[in-house]
Design a protein around this motif. Structure first.
Motif, mmCIF file in Angstrom:
data_model
loop_
_atom_site.group_PDB
_atom_site.id
_atom_site.type_symbol
_atom_site.label_atom_id
_atom_site.label_comp_id
_atom_site.label_asym_id
_atom_site.label_seq_id
_atom_site.Cartn_x
_atom_site.Cartn_y
_atom_site.Cartn_z
ATOM 1 N N HIS A 1 3.402 0.309 -0.788
ATOM 2 C CA HIS A 1 3.133 1.240 -1.884
ATOM 3 C C HIS A 1 4.408 2.008 -2.222
ATOM 4 C CE1 HIS A 1 -1.131 0.530 -1.082
ATOM 5 N NE2 HIS A 1 -1.408 1.175 -2.192
ATOM 6 N N TYR B 1 -6.419 4.550 -0.730
ATOM 7 C CA TYR B 1 -5.323 3.880 -0.030
ATOM 8 C C TYR B 1 -5.858 2.869 0.977
ATOM 9 C CZ TYR B 1 -1.035 3.267 2.684
ATOM 10 O OH TYR B 1 0.059 2.732 3.315
ATOM 11 N N LEU C 1 4.221 2.596 3.312
ATOM 12 C CA LEU C 1 4.119 3.550 2.209
ATOM 13 C C LEU C 1 5.472 4.213 2.001
ATOM 14 C CD1 LEU C 1 2.651 5.247 0.105
ATOM 15 C CD2 LEU C 1 1.762 6.676 1.952
#
Length: 730
Positions: A355, A365, A383
């Protein structure tokens, strides 16, 4: 080889289901299983079905059998909340086979995404179950599909939730489907709840569908991402006797290796991808928060030699299908995608998910990263948060349910009309964008205040209360989720345990696999060369701006314009320095153009970028002058930009439009915005230009200020207008 729900990718030849069966009343009276008889025999039969679906070594999980028995024997309503890959579709496919063999009608599955439908149809076919689908993309097949249903040839019928709000489908088709269904399945059931991370108004109509089902029709709702509040809400909406069976399991994903990599600037995050993409196993997904970011990152990675493609809700449907297939076939290293690539995509060997920017909800998420590692032992989940994430969250927060005065105004318009009003005719009279207006109307439809009919909407006259307290609680929950997402970034504890606790998983515990558990962290630096390359790509200035070509509806009576904007008054294609949703220039532009930001002259850095935009502009004829649109909030910024362009281009500055009257309130749809700006600008006196004129402003949001100013210049004799702005909204 099995897929994420335990179904084979190649299955036995399909056995045609019985074409006829006993009436439902007889089925209910005569089935000895209803008296608790024959559970062992039914379990053996269910196990045989599963083995036929998933191979000789497949065995039903305890909760799978509990759900199947509740549906087939007790005809109950059940909610199954289990992790991705647990085998939820095996429950409804086995239950479908058992019910069909007992003479029940077809299973009706409400499924939210076309891609998800495609996967379910393919899985059913591999399992020997005859599945068909009804959605907006196959209207030419509907008549044949309905004929197959009537003939008893269809075991599973998949329907998109949007069909539930189509008047013809709702009034003519849905009652027949409900009356003849043997089982109703609501897939991705968290979409029912406005507490959920992916609430969809069309799903709210399911409550009416379920309430109208004949007695004895079992209902199954499934989801992998629902916390306790959403689970309770969905269970209540399942209705029935109010005693829906809820089967909730642990949400552990043993294959996932979660990590967070903090980098101080957008170019460093993009450079990190360029330098580490080869270190990630197999193929995967790179998620972005905006469409602009998806295209920027995909472009950069392609320049670095990677096989990637951009994917968003704005991508052509055929291109989306091809991109999905290319990823399935491992022809791509990654799809760089917005959340449009979510629930509907199934690739068991997906090796990684990255991400670039944090989603605003830990639940969302966890749903997205659940795409990875279904059929492999290890998948990397990384992330890369950004400072701009909160700005993007704030933008999406502005798309919540409208305030009460706007809703009441809409209802007043419909009631005063006393007839059907189309969405297009309603839009100019309500200060909402088309997408928000349609979302609001769908909610009001489910609440009974309006009704969607052929040609538009009508008021029902029923009393309707604005549930301010609920909307405020939902907004507060969204804020809490955003804080939790920030806490996830900062936690020193187990990352998977943190996310599972956000989902109220009672069995959440340290995973022993994430970066915090193992102490193995991805490097948080990039080379100077990589950062410079990424910075050059992200700071590459220039965005095409298409001019408005049609006047909005319903302004002819007061403004005297309608239809196509004539070639004698339309603008030429324009240019902008960047998009406010960019992760390159967008970050800087958001600072400069933010409400309350100080009004300063344009910086040398930003002006140099504007000069690059001008240098790369392939206009048919060089401009012969510059005109600026006067600003109440940023006169120094726009004035200095216009003057410096004139100086460096050795062009005359021909003056500026002067804003008239009171400041214009922000408007959200075309008709209202056009009405606001129509009489709010005074053009410079004595414009004389023998060639095109650059028309300079700070930003284009709806495009109507630029359109009105262009019209005035063209009517004053300017042969062509070239719009130039610092920013466009998206």
């Amino acid at each position: 080889m099995v897929d994420e729900e335990g179904l084979p990718r190649e299955g036995p030849p399909r056995e045609d289901p019985p074409r006829e069966g006993p009436p439902r009343e007889d089925l209910q009276r005569e089935d000895p299983l209803r008296d608790g008889q024959g559970d062992d025999a039914l379990l053996d039969e269910a196990q045989r079905c599963l083995r036929a679906l998933a191979g000789e070594h497949a065995r039903l999980r305890d909760d799978q059998w509990t759900a199947i028995r509740a549906l087939v024997v007790e005809r109950r309503r059940a909610l199954v909340v289990q992790r991705t890959g647990w085998g939820k579709s095996a429950v409804y496919f086995v239950a479908t086979r058992l019910l069909r063999e007992r003479g029940a009608g077809p299973t009706v599955i409400v499924s939210p995404l076309l891609a998800l439908m495609r996967n379910q149809v393919e899985a059913a076919d591999r399992a020997g179950i005859h599945a068909r689908t009804i959605n907006s993309a196959n209207t030419e097949d509907w008549e044949r599909v309905f004929a197959e249903v009537e003939a008893g040839e269809v075991d599973v019928l998949l329907v998109s939730p949007e069909r539930l709000n189509n008047p013809d489908f709702r009034d003519l088709v849905l009652p027949k489907l409900a009356a003849g269904a043997g089982l109703v399945v609501v897939d991705e059931a968290h979409c029912i709840s406005d507490w959920g991370h992916d609430f969809r108004p069309d799903y709210r109509r399911l409550r009416t569908l379920l309430a109208d089902l004949p007695p004895g029709v079992p209902v199954l709702a499934t989801t992998a991402t629902a916390n306790a509040r959403v689970t309770k809400d969905v269970a209540e909406q399942l209705g029935g006797d109010g005693q829906a069976l809820v089967l909730r399991g642990p949400l552990e994903r043993e294959s996932l290796r979660l990590a967070v990599v903090r980098l101080p600037a957008a170019e460093m995050r993009v450079a990190w991808l360029g330098e580490h993409l080869d270190d990630l196993p197999g193929s995967g997904i790179i998620y972005t928060l905006t469409v602009a970011a998806a295209h920027e990152i995909a472009g950069y990675l392609r320049e670095r030699g990677y096989e990637v493609a951009a994917y968003s809700g704005q991508t052509d449907p055929a291109e989306r299908l091809q991109a999905e297939q290319d990823l399935q076939d491992n022809k791509l290293k990654a799809l760089v995608a917005t959340s449009a690539l979510g629930m509907g995509f199934d690739k068991p060997d997906l090796g990684f998910i990255v991400h670039v920017g944090a989603p605003q909800s830990p639940v969302a998420y966890y749903q997205q990263i659940g795409r990875a590692g279904r059929g492999v032992e290890r998948a990397e989940v990384i992330l890369l948060p950004g400072l701009e994430d909160r700005d993007i969250w704030a933008y999406f927060a502005g798309l919540a349910f409208p305030p009460e005065p706007v809703v009441r105004a809409t209802l007043d318009v419909l009631e005063a009309a006393g007839r059907t009003v189309s969405t297009g005719a309603l839009e100019p009279r309500v200060d909402l964008s088309r997408s928000r207006l349609e979302m609001m109307l769908k909610v009001l439809d489910v609440d009974g205040a309006v009704r969607r009919v052929k040609g538009g909407w009508t008021a029902t006259g029923h009393d309707w209360a604005y549930d301010r307290e609920r909307y405020e609680r939902v907004a507060a929950e969204r804020t809490r989720e955003q804080r939790a997402m920030l806490d996830y970034l900062d936690t020193a504890g187990c990352r998977e345990e943190f996310l599972r606790r956000q989902l109220d998983d009672p069995e959440a515990k340290p995973c022993g696999r994430c970066d915090n558990c193992t102490g193995n962290y991805w490097p948080a630096g990039v080379s100077e060369t990589g950062a410079a390359q990424a910075r050059d790509r992200l700071r590459r200035p220039g965005v095409d701006v298409a001019p408005r070509r049609m006047w909005p509806t319903a302004v002819k009576d007061d403004l005297g314009v309608s239809g196509r904007i004539g070639p004698d008054i339309v603008a030429e294609p324009g240019r902008a320095l960047g998009r406010l949703t960019d992760i390159g220039w967008g970050n800087r532009l958001r600072e400069v153009l933010a409400e309350g930001a100080p009004d300063t002259e344009i910086s040398d850095e930003m002006f140099a970028a504007v000069v690059k935009v001008l240098s790369a502009w392939d206009w048919a004829e060089r401009p012969t002058g510059v005109v600026t649109i006067g600003s109440r909030t940023r006169p120094r910024l726009i004035g200095s930009l216009g003057r410096r362009i004139a100086e460096i281009g050795r062009l005359p500055h021909l003056g500026e439009f002067v804003p008239l009257g009171e400041p214009i309130p922000r408007r959200h749809n075309s008709a209202q915005r056009l009405r606001s700006v129509w009489h709010s600008l005074a053009p410079p006196d004595g414009i004389a230009a023998s060639g095109p004129v650059l028309l300079v402003d700070d930003r284009i949001e709806t495009g109507w200020t630029m359109t009105v100013a262009t019209r005035m210049l063209r009517e004053a004799g300017v042969p062509a207008v070239l719009p130039l702005v610092l920013a466009v909204i998206n």
